[in-house]
Design a protein around this motif. Structure first.
Motif, PDB file in Angstrom:
ATOM      1  N   VAL A 152      -1.190   7.821   7.359  1.00  0.00           N
ATOM      2  CA  VAL A 152      -0.765   7.798   8.758  1.00  0.00           C
ATOM      3  C   VAL A 152       0.341   6.762   8.951  1.00  0.00           C
ATOM      4  N   MET A 153       0.191   5.591   8.332  1.00  0.00           N
ATOM      5  CA  MET A 153       1.223   4.564   8.431  1.00  0.00           C
ATOM      6  C   MET A 153       2.507   5.008   7.734  1.00  0.00           C
ATOM      7  N   ARG A 154       2.359   5.701   6.602  1.00  0.00           N
ATOM      8  CA  ARG A 154       3.541   6.194   5.891  1.00  0.00           C
ATOM      9  C   ARG A 154       4.343   7.150   6.784  1.00  0.00           C
ATOM     10  N   GLU A 155       3.624   8.047   7.443  1.00  0.00           N
ATOM     11  CA  GLU A 155       4.284   9.000   8.329  1.00  0.00           C
ATOM     12  C   GLU A 155       4.905   8.296   9.533  1.00  0.00           C
ATOM     13  N   THR A 177       0.823  -1.215   0.000  1.00  0.00           N
ATOM     14  CA  THR A 177       0.000   0.000   0.000  1.00  0.00           C
ATOM     15  C   THR A 177       0.857   1.265   0.000  1.00  0.00           C
ATOM     16  N   LEU A 178       1.978   1.241   0.720  1.00  0.00           N
ATOM     17  CA  LEU A 178       2.819   2.435   0.781  1.00  0.00           C
ATOM     18  C   LEU A 178       3.481   2.747  -0.556  1.00  0.00           C
ATOM     19  N   THR A 179       3.891   1.707  -1.261  1.00  0.00           N
ATOM     20  CA  THR A 179       4.586   1.942  -2.531  1.00  0.00           C
ATOM     21  C   THR A 179       3.624   2.183  -3.684  1.00  0.00           C
ATOM     22  N   ALA A 180       2.367   1.755  -3.536  1.00  0.00           N
ATOM     23  CA  ALA A 180       1.403   1.927  -4.633  1.00  0.00           C
ATOM     24  C   ALA A 180       0.674   3.255  -4.575  1.00  0.00           C
ATOM     25  N   ALA A 181       0.351   3.721  -3.360  1.00  0.00           N
ATOM     26  CA  ALA A 181      -0.456   4.942  -3.216  1.00  0.00           C
ATOM     27  C   ALA A 181       0.434   6.176  -3.236  1.00  0.00           C
ATOM     28  N   ALA A 225      -2.149  -0.574  16.374  1.00  0.00           N
ATOM     29  CA  ALA A 225      -3.216   0.245  15.770  1.00  0.00           C
ATOM     30  C   ALA A 225      -4.125  -0.628  14.917  1.00  0.00           C
ATOM     31  N   ARG A 226      -5.399  -0.505  15.148  1.00  0.00           N
ATOM     32  CA  ARG A 226      -6.389  -1.249  14.362  1.00  0.00           C
ATOM     33  C   ARG A 226      -7.110  -0.250  13.461  1.00  0.00           C
ATOM     34  N   LEU A 227      -6.557  -0.049  12.283  1.00  0.00           N
ATOM     35  CA  LEU A 227      -7.066   0.963  11.372  1.00  0.00           C
ATOM     36  C   LEU A 227      -7.633   0.296  10.129  1.00  0.00           C
ATOM     37  N   ALA A 228      -8.829   0.695   9.755  1.00  0.00           N
ATOM     38  CA  ALA A 228      -9.459   0.159   8.559  1.00  0.00           C
ATOM     39  C   ALA A 228      -8.711   0.625   7.321  1.00  0.00           C
ATOM     40  N   PRO A 229      -8.586  -0.223   6.299  1.00  0.00           N
ATOM     41  CA  PRO A 229      -7.885   0.189   5.071  1.00  0.00           C
ATOM     42  C   PRO A 229      -8.540   1.424   4.443  1.00  0.00           C
ATOM     43  N   SER A 230      -7.743   2.439   4.197  1.00  0.00           N
ATOM     44  CA  SER A 230      -8.235   3.661   3.570  1.00  0.00           C
ATOM     45  C   SER A 230      -7.031   4.491   3.161  1.00  0.00           C
ATOM     46  N   ARG A 231      -7.262   5.535   2.391  1.00  0.00           N
ATOM     47  CA  ARG A 231      -6.187   6.424   1.991  1.00  0.00           C
ATOM     48  C   ARG A 231      -5.599   7.120   3.216  1.00  0.00           C
ATOM     49  N   GLU A 232      -6.456   7.474   4.175  1.00  0.00           N
ATOM     50  CA  GLU A 232      -5.973   8.131   5.391  1.00  0.00           C
ATOM     51  C   GLU A 232      -5.092   7.195   6.215  1.00  0.00           C
TER      52      GLU A 232
END
Length: 346
Positions: free
Chosen positions: A233-236, A165-169, A222-229
């Protein structure tokens, strides 16, 4: 020790002042010497001594032979208590002289190359830095090296869990649409970053490693639903974690920085800017205070971050914990420690 360090400091200061004051046919300002500064160092950090076990045997001629700790085995009685030790080479008894400073003459030093060969350079660096503050005495033990390796394996696994997800978005900064869960993770990461910054400045590298471990725990928990946000947040969060760990474990973090796509956006990790604490991320709409009844912790109470003293007192006496422990008695006094706790006296 400090005597050794002070002599190095003395020599370095002497030659600095010689080069400052010397005159000759040098390029540059003829009124100045080879250097233009007065002191070679800004401060002196005396590293603590590293201790290890000392084993020896006195020869028939009165000489002392020292044995490497790895070449000695302990002998135990039936209850498991140590009663002596002997050489693994010849099986003869060896005297145990307690724990002392590592010394080549006493054969009780530790070559880090064996750790590097078995676990890798980054694991060895992480293990040593986490063992103790640099200025304190350290009793050597290799028991924690496997824990250091497990942490790096967790870091690697966590990074590649988010690799796709980090490399694709594409990278964005849309913090306005973050959920409470997103904000909680960002607040944890930036709060830990603030502490890590402070610990780096005071050279407490063991607590820097501890801060990195807390960051990884927060990211994994962290239990975060898949989303652009979530991706942002994970990227940061991973970007901050990698940069904080870079001085400690440069090889693993360099590989992750490149593989997760940060190098394309920010350049090489060596030249990447140090992460800055986002004060906005630390702001909270609601805070949780420890609730005490007559000085004993009985739970917690949540209040708005901007709540005044009266609102905090009202929230405390309205809790179920207060009703249960007060047994119908009215509150005689409420003590509020801002940002920490509220104590109700009945």
């Amino acid at each position: 020790g400090i005597e050794h360090a002070v002599l190095h400091l003395l020599y370095a200061r002497f030659w600095t002042k010689v080069m400052r004051d010397v005159r000759g046919d040098f390029p540059g300002d003829p009124d100045r010497g080879l250097v233009r500064f007065d002191e070679p160092f800004s401060n002196l950090l005396c590293q603590g001594m590293v201790l290890n076990h000392i084993f020896s045997r006195r020869s028939d001629k009165g000489g002392i032979e020292y044995f490497w700790p790895d070449d000695v085995e302990w002998l135990h009685d039936e209850s498991g208590r140590p009663v002596g030790c002997r050489s693994k080479t010849d099986g003869l008894p060896v005297d145990y002289n307690g724990i002392g400073t590592m010394s080549k003459s006493k054969n009780n030093g530790v070559d880090p190359q064996s750790l590097i060969d078995q676990y890798g350079a980054d694991t060895a660096r992480l293990f040593v830095m986490f063992a103790s503050p640099p200025e304190q005495t350290l009793e050597w033990s290799g028991a924690g090296v496997e824990g250091a390796q497990r942490f790096l394996r967790r870091l690697w696994a966590c990074a590649f869990e988010h690799h796709a997800t980090l490399t694709a978005a594409p990278a964005t900064r849309e913090h306005a649409r973050l959920t409470d869960s997103h904000k909680t993770l960002r607040r944890e990461i930036h709060a830990i970053l603030r502490q890590a910054d402070y610990d780096y400045q005071r050279k407490q590298y063991n607590t820097v490693v501890s801060a990195a471990m807390k960051m990884l725990n927060a990211i994994e928990g962290a239990r975060l639903a898949p989303s652009r946000e979530t991706t942002e947040v994970m990227r940061e969060a991973l970007s901050i974690l990698i940069r904080v760990l870079y001085p400690v474990v440069p090889h693993v973090t360099h590989a992750l920085w490149n593989d997760l796509g940060y190098a394309r956006a920010h350049g090489d990790l060596l030249d990447a800017p140090w992460p800055q604490v986002d004060e906005a991320a630390l702001e909270q709409d609601e805070i949780e205070l420890v609730l005490q009844i007559n000085g004993k912790v009985r739970g917690a109470v949540k209040v708005p971050a901007a709540a005044d003293r009266a609102a905090i007192e009202a929230a405390a006496v309205a809790t179920e914990a207060f009703a249960r422990h007060a047994e119908g008695r009215a509150a005689r006094k409420v003590i509020v420690v801002p940002g920490r706790l509220v104590n109700v006296v009945v």
